[in-house]
Design a protein around this motif. Structure first.
Motif, mmCIF file in Angstrom:
data_model
loop_
_atom_site.group_PDB
_atom_site.id
_atom_site.type_symbol
_atom_site.label_atom_id
_atom_site.label_comp_id
_atom_site.label_asym_id
_atom_site.label_seq_id
_atom_site.Cartn_x
_atom_site.Cartn_y
_atom_site.Cartn_z
ATOM 1 N N GLU A 77 38.639 33.962 42.628
ATOM 2 C CA GLU A 77 39.215 35.909 42.359
ATOM 3 C C GLU A 77 38.514 36.701 41.653
ATOM 4 O O GLU A 77 37.517 37.480 41.949
ATOM 5 C CB GLU A 77 40.634 36.239 42.750
ATOM 6 N N ARG A 112 34.523 36.667 42.160
ATOM 7 C CA ARG A 112 34.120 37.678 42.586
ATOM 8 C C ARG A 112 34.846 39.431 42.157
ATOM 9 O O ARG A 112 33.709 40.130 42.807
ATOM 10 C CB ARG A 112 35.220 37.394 44.210
ATOM 11 N N ARG A 113 35.533 40.001 41.486
ATOM 12 C CA ARG A 113 35.710 40.889 40.883
ATOM 13 C C ARG A 113 34.899 41.427 40.385
ATOM 14 O O ARG A 113 34.575 42.542 40.484
ATOM 15 C CB ARG A 113 37.173 41.567 40.687
ATOM 16 N N ASP A 141 40.616 37.706 31.825
ATOM 17 C CA ASP A 141 40.339 38.400 32.583
ATOM 18 C C ASP A 141 41.510 36.531 33.781
ATOM 19 O O ASP A 141 42.402 37.642 34.063
ATOM 20 C CB ASP A 141 39.028 38.336 33.629
#
Lengths: 197, 197
Positions: free
Chosen positions: B20, B23-24, B34
């Motif tokens: 995720e 992807r971000r 992160d």
């Protein structure tokens, strides 16, 4: 007057010099002024033959690609030899030409990879010509009863696609592998077997 | 306490969250901090499962590649079906999986293309596993008399190489072409015909 200017300024001389300039300066830095300077003429003289930098780059790409086509055309139109063996020779000659281009002069090869990306129309015409040659060999084999193909252009395209690892410049790094010849032979044999009547 | 931290911190949860985060933020900007923040834990907790950022990136690449292998393994080890039709289904499933990955989530696909270049060991192991599956299907066909191959591992490798245009991520842009399915079918038919006994 620089000695180079003694000869008449033909498109062929301009293109040969452009290739030299591209090799020396790289595709991002080479300019029409560099080409003119190397020829000992004004850049206006170059523009009389090629109206823009883009036209000159396109012509030099076209000339580079055309060189390998001549030899492949000889194999395609040879009066003797069975279609399966022509097919094998043609695929070998294409792979050999690509490997030499990539291996002998990696800087020029990298330059052309940049030019190819710029001139997709020239590249498409080149690929169409190669696939057309394959189609002529396959047609000959179908007529002679040595090959089978319901749709010759589709079969030609399939042979070209199936052997991409051995001619697509994206794979140039793989061509240095010690097993690449064995892998080429295995794919070629598989593809030719797939076309046999 | 953030709600995410309520669940136990398993390697699987870390990897799903890393995907995720990648992807971000994209592969160049995403950090372990992160990932830890998205999980509501300290980065030390993440490092307890994955000792470095490189190890985490490698594991997430491995997990991504492993997903398609499961489905291909099912086709490979299916108790019914002839080898030629298994071969066709296997190649179709691989192309389908790649096209979906590239088409449905192009950003994640681009991310993985970066990770694949970083983790060549993981990629090599993945390719070996795929070629091994092809070899098992071909062996089955040889045993049943439907396929012919003097050297099964070489034939498996040749099938994989000949169909590269339809699974190598370098060609992802071509997969959007309106004629790509026809081209895939022509190459697949040629290759399977080349293996028939």
């Amino acid at each position: 007057m620089p000695p180079a200017a003694a000869e008449p300024l033909t498109p062929e001389r301009i293109l040969a010099t452009t290739e030299e300039v591209l090799r020396r300066f790289g595709p991002t830095k080479a300019t029409v002024v560099d080409v003119a300077r190397a020829l000992g003429v004004s850049h206006g003289s170059v523009y009389r033959h090629f109206p823009s930098k883009a036209a000159l780059r396109e012509a030099v790409t076209d000339r580079w690609l055309a060189r390998s086509v001549v030899m492949l055309e000889e194999i395609t139109s040879a009066p003797t030899g069975s279609a399966p063996s022509k097919l094998e020779s043609w695929l070998e000659a294409l792979f050999e030409a690509k490997r030499h281009k990539a291996g002998d002069d990696p800087e020029l090869f990298a330059t052309y990879t940049v030019l190819l990306a710029e001139n997709s129309g020239v590249v498409d015409a080149h690929l169409t010509e190669l696939i057309d040659q394959l189609g002529r060999i396959i047609s000959e084999g179908v007529a002679a009863g040595s090959l089978a193909a319901a749709d010759v252009p589709a079969a030609a395209r399939a042979v070209f696609d199936a052997t991409g690892r051995f001619h697509d410049p994206q794979y140039a790094a793989d061509w240095l592998s010690p097993t690449i010849i064995t892998e080429f032979e295995a794919v070629t044999a598989l593809v030719i077997r797939g076309l046999r009547a």
